[in-house]
Design an enzyme around this catalytic site. Structure first.
Site, PDB file in Angstrom:
ATOM      1  N   LEU A 173       0.864  -1.177   0.000  1.00 41.26           N
ATOM      2  CA  LEU A 173       0.000   0.000   0.000  1.00 41.26           C
ATOM      3  C   LEU A 173       0.896   1.221   0.000  1.00 41.26           C
ATOM      4  O   LEU A 173       1.983   1.204   0.585  1.00 41.26           O
ATOM      5  CB  LEU A 173      -0.888   0.034   1.258  1.00 41.26           C
ATOM      6  N   ASP A 174       0.435   2.293  -0.639  1.00 41.58           N
ATOM      7  CA  ASP A 174       1.190   3.540  -0.589  1.00 41.58           C
ATOM      8  C   ASP A 174       1.299   4.018   0.853  1.00 41.58           C
ATOM      9  O   ASP A 174       0.436   3.719   1.688  1.00 41.58           O
ATOM     10  CB  ASP A 174       0.504   4.628  -1.422  1.00 41.58           C
ATOM     11  N   ARG A 175       2.328   4.781   1.126  1.00 39.90           N
ATOM     12  CA  ARG A 175       2.574   5.267   2.486  1.00 39.90           C
ATOM     13  C   ARG A 175       1.370   5.998   3.076  1.00 39.90           C
ATOM     14  O   ARG A 175       1.022   5.811   4.249  1.00 39.90           O
ATOM     15  CB  ARG A 175       3.794   6.200   2.476  1.00 39.90           C
ATOM     16  N   THR A 177      -1.777   5.766   2.122  1.00 36.82           N
ATOM     17  CA  THR A 177      -3.019   5.000   2.055  1.00 36.82           C
ATOM     18  C   THR A 177      -3.140   4.155   3.315  1.00 36.82           C
ATOM     19  O   THR A 177      -2.196   3.485   3.713  1.00 36.82           O
ATOM     20  CB  THR A 177      -3.029   4.080   0.819  1.00 36.82           C
ATOM     21  N   ARG A 275      -5.405   6.023  -7.791  1.00 35.07           N
ATOM     22  CA  ARG A 275      -5.161   7.472  -7.763  1.00 35.07           C
ATOM     23  C   ARG A 275      -5.119   8.061  -9.175  1.00 35.07           C
ATOM     24  O   ARG A 275      -5.708   9.121  -9.442  1.00 35.07           O
ATOM     25  CB  ARG A 275      -3.856   7.747  -7.013  1.00 35.07           C
TER      26      ARG A 275
END
Length: 355
Positions: A173-175, A177, A275
């Protein structure tokens, strides 16, 4: 089968998950900052069966450059059952692997996550058994260290579980998110879950607050995505015909006037996929400092928004070993919930004013 938050199962930990050593390590410094690793003979266990020789070596000798791994295999210094092998040779349980002496640079001492950070992550665990964990990752914590970060989620888990020899991320997961992420505690579980992801048998659903009035007609975005870097070295993604095929399914959950809450289900797993697809249809995710225009971003922040409004809400998968169907849903954090509450209150006031 649904699991309520913080369900854990006790597991018996075995002292040697990876491989049993026939010889103790012989370490001596070659030069300042270097460590000499002596000859080792290790026996492959069931959990590592099926792994390629090159990947097995890189797991056994941390921080060794891939080029050196291939060189020592090519020169015949790595032997399996006393015979030469190729990098893609698959190992079987019971195989004896000879690992030759290697010199590697000594890794600088890692920054150990503080007890408060470890406590936050431990409290975020929603499920654990002897195969895996499911964590409701907080926004702002990267999944792994690097790029200026001393540690991430996986390093925190390893620090909290020093007795666990194997802990690896199943996906990422993105930081910024938040939400559900899977971590494997055994290599066999990692292989199973990653294969399930490749076969698209794992269902991931995200909630995103996006700018503007999302059209009910937009239910799928199938646009190829290409990764690129800015001059600063920052990673970005854009819709580009030269990119990889990507598909996201969307469903509008609620309109607030100026913003919409949507459910996004990525069929493919590209970097920044939700995104970029949201921004491409004209509805960037609120708080997205990479893909939201500056004016909209400032307006969101001035209204009290202080995080990327993307949350991995639900996760469906089959449990390794048993195949038992699992379903988890993760609640929003306080920052996400407060933004939604403010928008609901504003919408309700408008409706009352117009009645």
């Amino acid at each position: 089968m649904s699991r309520s938050p913080r369900q854990k199962r006790n597991s018996t930990r075995r002292p040697s998950v990876g491989a049993s050593e026939a010889r103790a390590n012989d370490r001596r410094p070659d030069s300042p900052g270097e460590v000499r690793q002596g000859v080792r003979k290790v026996v492959v266990d069931e959990d590592n069966a099926g792994q390629r020789v090159d990947n097995y070596l890189m797991a056994q000798i941390r921080d060794l450059p891939r080029s050196i791994v291939y060189r020592i295999i090519r020169k015949g210094e790595v032997r399996v059952n006393k015979g030469r092998v190729k990098p893609d040779t698959r190992l079987k349980a019971g195989d004896e692997v000879r690992i030759p002496p290697v010199t590697r640079k000594e890794k600088p001492a890692q920054v150990v996550p503080g007890s408060r950070v470890q406590g936050v992550i431990e409290d975020a665990i929603v499920f654990e058994n002897d195969q895996m964990l499911v964590v409701n990752k907080p926004s702002g914590i990267a999944v792994h260290g690097g790029s200026g970060l001393d540690f991430g989620l996986i390093e925190v888990l390893r620090a909290a579980r020093p007795q666990s020899k194997f802990l690896e991320l199943v996906h990422r997961l993105d930081r910024d998110t938040s939400g559900l992420i899977m971590v494997a505690k055994k290599r066999s579980a990692l292989r199973f879950l990653q294969d399930e992801l490749r076969q698209k048998r794992v269902r991931k659903r995200y909630h995103a607050l996006v700018s503007g009035q999302w059209s009910e007609q937009v239910t799928r975005v199938k646009e190829p995505l290409l990764r690129f870097e800015l001059k600063s070295g920052e990673r970005r993604v854009r819709v580009d015909a030269a990119g990889k095929e990507s598909l996201t399914l969307f469903r509008c959950l609620q309109h607030f006037g100026g913003y919409s809450l949507v459910e996004a289900s990525p069929v493919t797993g590209r970097t920044h996929q939700i995104r970029v697809h949201s921004a491409w249809v004209g509805h960037p995710i609120a708080g997205d400092d990479k893909y939201m225009d500056d004016v909209s971003l400032r307006a969101f922040r001035s209204a009290g928004g202080d995080r990327l409004m993307l949350h991995a809400r639900a996760l469906d998968f089959s449990l390794p070993s048993t195949g038992e169907p699992m379903h988890f849903e993760a609640p929003y954090d306080d920052a996400f919930s407060k933004v939604i509450a403010r928008l609901e209150a504003r919408l309700e006031a408008r409706l009352e004013g117009g009645s």
